[in-house]
Design a protein around this motif. Structure first.
Motif, PDB file in Angstrom:
ATOM      1  N   VAL A   1      -4.853  -1.535 -49.219  1.00 55.75           N
ATOM      2  CA  VAL A   1      -5.493  -1.033 -49.412  1.00 55.75           C
ATOM      3  C   VAL A   1      -5.040  -0.314 -47.547  1.00 55.75           C
ATOM      4  CG1 VAL A   1      -7.777   1.158 -49.029  1.00 55.75           C
ATOM      5  CG2 VAL A   1      -7.437  -0.165 -50.375  1.00 55.75           C
ATOM      6  N   ALA A   2      -4.002   1.207 -47.099  1.00 58.04           N
ATOM      7  CA  ALA A   2      -4.176   1.953 -45.959  1.00 58.04           C
ATOM      8  C   ALA A   2      -4.579   3.438 -45.195  1.00 58.04           C
ATOM      9  CB  ALA A   2      -2.604   1.365 -45.749  1.00 58.04           C
ATOM     10  N   LEU A   3      -5.722   2.271 -44.719  1.00 52.85           N
ATOM     11  CA  LEU A   3      -6.429   4.671 -45.004  1.00 52.85           C
ATOM     12  C   LEU A   3      -6.317   4.431 -43.384  1.00 52.85           C
ATOM     13  CD1 LEU A   3      -9.563   2.711 -45.816  1.00 52.85           C
ATOM     14  CD2 LEU A   3      -8.212   4.038 -46.948  1.00 52.85           C
ATOM     15  N   VAL A   4      -5.195   5.725 -42.908  1.00 54.82           N
ATOM     16  CA  VAL A   4      -4.155   6.092 -42.282  1.00 54.82           C
ATOM     17  C   VAL A   4      -5.075   7.483 -41.513  1.00 54.82           C
ATOM     18  CG1 VAL A   4      -2.404   7.301 -41.610  1.00 54.82           C
ATOM     19  CG2 VAL A   4      -2.166   5.579 -43.063  1.00 54.82           C
ATOM     20  N   GLU A   5      -5.031   7.787 -39.660  1.00 59.43           N
ATOM     21  CA  GLU A   5      -5.568   9.239 -39.671  1.00 59.43           C
ATOM     22  C   GLU A   5      -4.390   9.218 -39.173  1.00 59.43           C
ATOM     23  OE1 GLU A   5      -7.377   9.978 -34.697  1.00 59.43           O
ATOM     24  OE2 GLU A   5      -8.496   8.125 -36.248  1.00 59.43           O
ATOM     25  N   PRO A   6      -4.057  10.405 -39.653  1.00 55.10           N
ATOM     26  CA  PRO A   6      -2.679  11.260 -39.315  1.00 55.10           C
ATOM     27  C   PRO A   6      -2.674  11.740 -38.020  1.00 55.10           C
ATOM     28  CG  PRO A   6      -3.293  12.363 -41.496  1.00 55.10           C
ATOM     29  CD  PRO A   6      -4.377  11.000 -40.712  1.00 55.10           C
ATOM     30  N   ALA A   7      -1.724  11.885 -37.454  1.00 52.70           N
ATOM     31  CA  ALA A   7      -1.053  12.623 -35.831  1.00 52.70           C
ATOM     32  C   ALA A   7      -2.237  13.920 -35.812  1.00 52.70           C
ATOM     33  CB  ALA A   7       0.018  12.381 -34.947  1.00 52.70           C
ATOM     34  N   GLU A   8      -1.892  14.525 -34.822  1.00 57.40           N
ATOM     35  CA  GLU A   8      -2.472  15.912 -34.701  1.00 57.40           C
ATOM     36  C   GLU A   8      -1.122  16.860 -34.756  1.00 57.40           C
ATOM     37  OE1 GLU A   8      -4.081  18.873 -30.885  1.00 57.40           O
ATOM     38  OE2 GLU A   8      -3.851  16.091 -30.758  1.00 57.40           O
ATOM     39  N   GLY A   9      -1.697  17.426 -36.166  1.00 56.14           N
ATOM     40  CA  GLY A   9      -0.496  18.682 -36.055  1.00 56.14           C
ATOM     41  C   GLY A   9       0.228  18.397 -37.610  1.00 56.14           C
ATOM     42  N   VAL A  10      -0.130  17.145 -38.301  1.00 58.95           N
ATOM     43  CA  VAL A  10       0.731  16.635 -40.165  1.00 58.95           C
ATOM     44  C   VAL A  10       0.307  16.439 -40.764  1.00 58.95           C
ATOM     45  CG1 VAL A  10       0.882  14.109 -40.719  1.00 58.95           C
ATOM     46  CG2 VAL A  10       1.211  14.445 -38.243  1.00 58.95           C
ATOM     47  N   THR A  11       0.502  17.066 -41.665  1.00 67.08           N
ATOM     48  CA  THR A  11      -0.580  17.338 -42.824  1.00 67.08           C
ATOM     49  C   THR A  11      -0.337  16.015 -44.258  1.00 67.08           C
ATOM     50  OG1 THR A  11       0.028  19.928 -42.882  1.00 67.08           O
ATOM     51  CG2 THR A  11      -0.873  18.815 -44.773  1.00 67.08           C
ATOM     52  N   PRO A  12      -1.756  15.159 -44.473  1.00 68.14           N
ATOM     53  CA  PRO A  12      -1.041  14.053 -44.968  1.00 68.14           C
ATOM     54  C   PRO A  12      -1.624  14.820 -46.491  1.00 68.14           C
ATOM     55  CG  PRO A  12      -3.456  14.904 -44.723  1.00 68.14           C
ATOM     56  CD  PRO A  12      -2.821  15.010 -44.125  1.00 68.14           C
ATOM     57  N   GLY A  13      -0.607  14.277 -47.434  1.00 65.08           N
ATOM     58  CA  GLY A  13       0.033  14.473 -48.573  1.00 65.08           C
ATOM     59  C   GLY A  13       0.322  13.392 -49.335  1.00 65.08           C
ATOM     60  N   PRO A  14       1.396  13.698 -50.689  1.00 63.63           N
ATOM     61  CA  PRO A  14       1.996  12.729 -51.575  1.00 63.63           C
ATOM     62  C   PRO A  14       3.289  12.436 -50.609  1.00 63.63           C
ATOM     63  CG  PRO A  14       0.697  13.957 -53.126  1.00 63.63           C
ATOM     64  CD  PRO A  14       0.818  14.661 -51.954  1.00 63.63           C
ATOM     65  N   GLU A  15       4.085  13.475 -49.944  1.00 66.48           N
ATOM     66  CA  GLU A  15       5.200  13.326 -49.149  1.00 66.48           C
ATOM     67  C   GLU A  15       4.999  12.840 -48.203  1.00 66.48           C
ATOM     68  OE1 GLU A  15       6.887  16.844 -48.214  1.00 66.48           O
ATOM     69  OE2 GLU A  15       6.796  18.125 -50.494  1.00 66.48           O
ATOM     70  N   LEU A  16       3.963  12.628 -47.743  1.00 71.92           N
ATOM     71  CA  LEU A  16       3.600  11.671 -46.495  1.00 71.92           C
ATOM     72  C   LEU A  16       3.545  10.459 -46.484  1.00 71.92           C
ATOM     73  CD1 LEU A  16       3.402  10.964 -43.092  1.00 71.92           C
ATOM     74  CD2 LEU A  16       0.861  11.685 -43.294  1.00 71.92           C
ATOM     75  N   THR A  17       2.714  10.157 -47.617  1.00 70.94           N
ATOM     76  CA  THR A  17       2.708   8.742 -48.037  1.00 70.94           C
ATOM     77  C   THR A  17       4.503   7.617 -49.103  1.00 70.94           C
ATOM     78  OG1 THR A  17       0.776   9.871 -49.700  1.00 70.94           O
ATOM     79  CG2 THR A  17       1.695   7.460 -50.414  1.00 70.94           C
ATOM     80  N   GLU A  18       4.835   8.919 -48.660  1.00 69.69           N
ATOM     81  CA  GLU A  18       5.725   8.389 -49.625  1.00 69.69           C
ATOM     82  C   GLU A  18       6.867   7.903 -48.346  1.00 69.69           C
ATOM     83  OE1 GLU A  18       8.394  10.854 -52.480  1.00 69.69           O
ATOM     84  OE2 GLU A  18       6.718  11.106 -53.799  1.00 69.69           O
ATOM     85  N   GLU A  19       7.415   8.796 -47.544  1.00 70.36           N
ATOM     86  CA  GLU A  19       7.306   8.426 -46.178  1.00 70.36           C
ATOM     87  C   GLU A  19       7.100   7.040 -45.524  1.00 70.36           C
ATOM     88  OE1 GLU A  19       7.912  11.274 -41.706  1.00 70.36           O
ATOM     89  OE2 GLU A  19       7.535  11.883 -43.730  1.00 70.36           O
ATOM     90  N   LEU A  20       5.887   7.396 -45.866  1.00 75.50           N
ATOM     91  CA  LEU A  20       5.106   5.707 -45.009  1.00 75.50           C
ATOM     92  C   LEU A  20       5.852   4.792 -46.088  1.00 75.50           C
ATOM     93  CD1 LEU A  20       1.638   6.913 -44.135  1.00 75.50           C
ATOM     94  CD2 LEU A  20       3.356   6.780 -42.052  1.00 75.50           C
TER      95      LEU A  20
END
Length: 495
Positions: A432-451
């Motif tokens: 399990v990865a718990l991610v703190e997004p960088a400033e200005g980044v919106t978390p969501g399914p698209e970011l998960t796929e990208e990561l």
């Protein structure tokens, strides 16, 4: 003044009293002569309170002149000094005070402790500025949090000699490990001095004759500005600081002249290869790394060019140290095979105060285990995999969270990340990865796929997180250590 063969702070202060010793968080300056006078007064004040060789004094003090005075005063009259984390709750501070059997607590108005001496002024008032009689070296006794249970004091036998007699050994050791030398250096304090490395480096800097600049707090731009303003030559930092500085806009990074830096020493946590390489691309080959613990001190070290030749290593055994890798059954492992790291040194043994069982449990004969899994290469360079307590076993395969975190931290959308193992009936544990997004980044399914796509060329598929969740902020200690145990517990409690 030639201090190439300096016997340490106390002698330098007598020979060169106008040398600047400390630049405090508010910019105020204290010379070596002024600092020695205060140190001597407080030494007399402590003895006047009835404290003698082997007694314990605790300090709940912010970074600043009072903390420095306490370090150097206790260091010349044979006392154990216990710096206490001011972030702790009152019952936690009370536990350390009682467990250490501290006869006096020096505190501040900001972090007042009931019954404590507020600051060093009261101890110094009316006392002579001359050196106390019968000077003998003291020691700092740090309390470690450990992985389970309450913290314990790491105690070493007092040397039974004047400070000047033992300083040369430590300055030689630091010279061998990180190329620090006596002279006109400037050391920057970026972390709380209740932790062992920042505290020790403050003392070493004064014994080298350097000026100690104390940052009011760690903020990337503040630190860069201080380096430029005071022409800082050496500092001690942790990898999280590097990561945060690399996230600064290019124009901010290029704004500051950092050419004075000669040694930036890092420890306390694993540094991802990409982060360390990024800092060296920016600052030049000035990063010195060492690995150890409060118990083992500096056990391994690596200088910049050796690291560049072997990216990822934490170095070879430091002078006086030996190292071995053992499996769970106590058999020594060959080069390249991960196991539990053990070290031993001729510099002196430690014990956990009032806990011989815990002391014995951490040892295998003369060998001490810091608690990490790693392997030695053919040339004796150590490569760490992870903390033993953080190891994830999924489907019978060992997975090291630090490796996954390093891969994810290379993505610009990730400000911070913690990887843990969550119980799974079929696999034992899932990643399990718990991610703190960088400033200005919106978390969501698209970011998960990208990561996940980002991980593909970097780590094997079985190491990819099965779950990625997002957090506003991950818990870290003031020195930058990620508290995986806290992250893990919060994640499991939520379920």
């Amino acid at each position: 003044m030639d201090i190439s063969q300096s016997p340490g702070f106390y002698a330098i202060a007598q020979a060169d009293p106008d040398r600047v010793a400390v630049i405090d968080t508010d910019g105020s300056r204290t010379t070596y002569g002024e600092l020695l006078a205060l140190v001597n007064q407080v030494s007399h004040g402590l003895r006047g309170r009835g404290l003698g060789t082997g007694d314990v004094v605790a300090g709940v003090l912010p970074n600043g002149l009072d903390q420095v005075i306490m370090l150097m005063a206790t260091g010349q009259i044979g006392l154990y000094y216990v710096p206490i984390n001011w972030h702790l709750a009152a019952p936690e501070i009370d536990y350390i005070v009682k467990d250490s059997e501290a006869r006096l607590v020096v505190t501040s108005r900001e972090y007042a402790v009931p019954g404590g001496e507020t600051g060093t002024a009261g101890l110094a008032e009316g006392q002579p500025v001359t050196a106390p009689a019968d000077r003998t070296a003291g020691a700092v006794m740090w309390y470690t949090s450990g992985t389970t249970g309450r913290p314990k004091g790491v105690q070493r036998a007092l040397p039974g000699a004047e400070p000047e007699a033992i300083v040369p050994l430590y300055t030689w050791f630091l010279g061998e490990v990180v190329d620090l030398k006596p002279g006109d250096g400037v050391h920057l304090v970026t972390s709380p001095m209740y932790h062992s490395s920042p505290c020790a480096h403050t003392q070493f800097a004064l014994h080298f004759g350097h000026t100690v600049v104390i940052a009011p707090r760690f903020e990337p731009e503040i630190v860069l500005e201080l380096i430029e303003r005071y022409r800082v030559t050496n500092a001690m930092m942790v990898p999280t600081m590097f990561h945060r500085m690399l996230q600064l806009p290019a124009e901010v990074r290029q704004r500051h002249d950092l050419s004075s830096l000669q040694q930036v020493i890092h420890t306390a946590a694993a540094c991802p290869v990409a982060v360390k390489q990024g800092i060296m691309d920016w600052w030049g080959p000035v990063l010195y790394e060492y690995y150890g613990s409060t118990e083992s001190t500096i056990a391994f070290s690596v200088k910049p060019h050796d690291w560049l030749a072997r990216p990822g290593t934490v170095g070879r055994p430091a002078p006086t140290f030996e190292a071995k890798i053992f499996d769970d059954d106590g058999a020594e492992l060959p080069p390249g095979e991960p196991g539990l790291v053990y070290v031993k040194s001729s510099l002196g043994k430690f014990e956990y105060r009032k806990d011989p069982a815990k002391t014995a449990a951490s040892m295998r004969g003369e060998w001490y285990a810091p608690g990490d899994i790693g392997y030695l290469d053919e040339d004796g360079f150590l490569f760490l995999c992870d903390r033993r307590t953080d190891l994830i076993i999924s489907g019978g395969v060992n997975i090291y969270p630090a490796e996954i975190e390093a891969a994810l931290l290379e993505h610009p959308a990730v400000a911070d990340v913690a990887v843990i193992g969550a119980p799974d009936e079929e696999w034992g544990h899932n990643v399990v990865a718990l991610v703190e997004p960088a400033e200005g980044v919106t978390p969501g399914p698209e970011l998960t796929e990208e990561l996940l796509a980002h991980c593909a060329p970097r780590i094997a598929r079985f190491k990819h997180p099965k779950v990625i969740e997002y957090r506003e902020q991950l818990p870290r200690t003031p020195t930058g250590k990620l508290s995986r145990s806290k992250v893990r517990q919060e994640y499991l409690d939520a379920r």
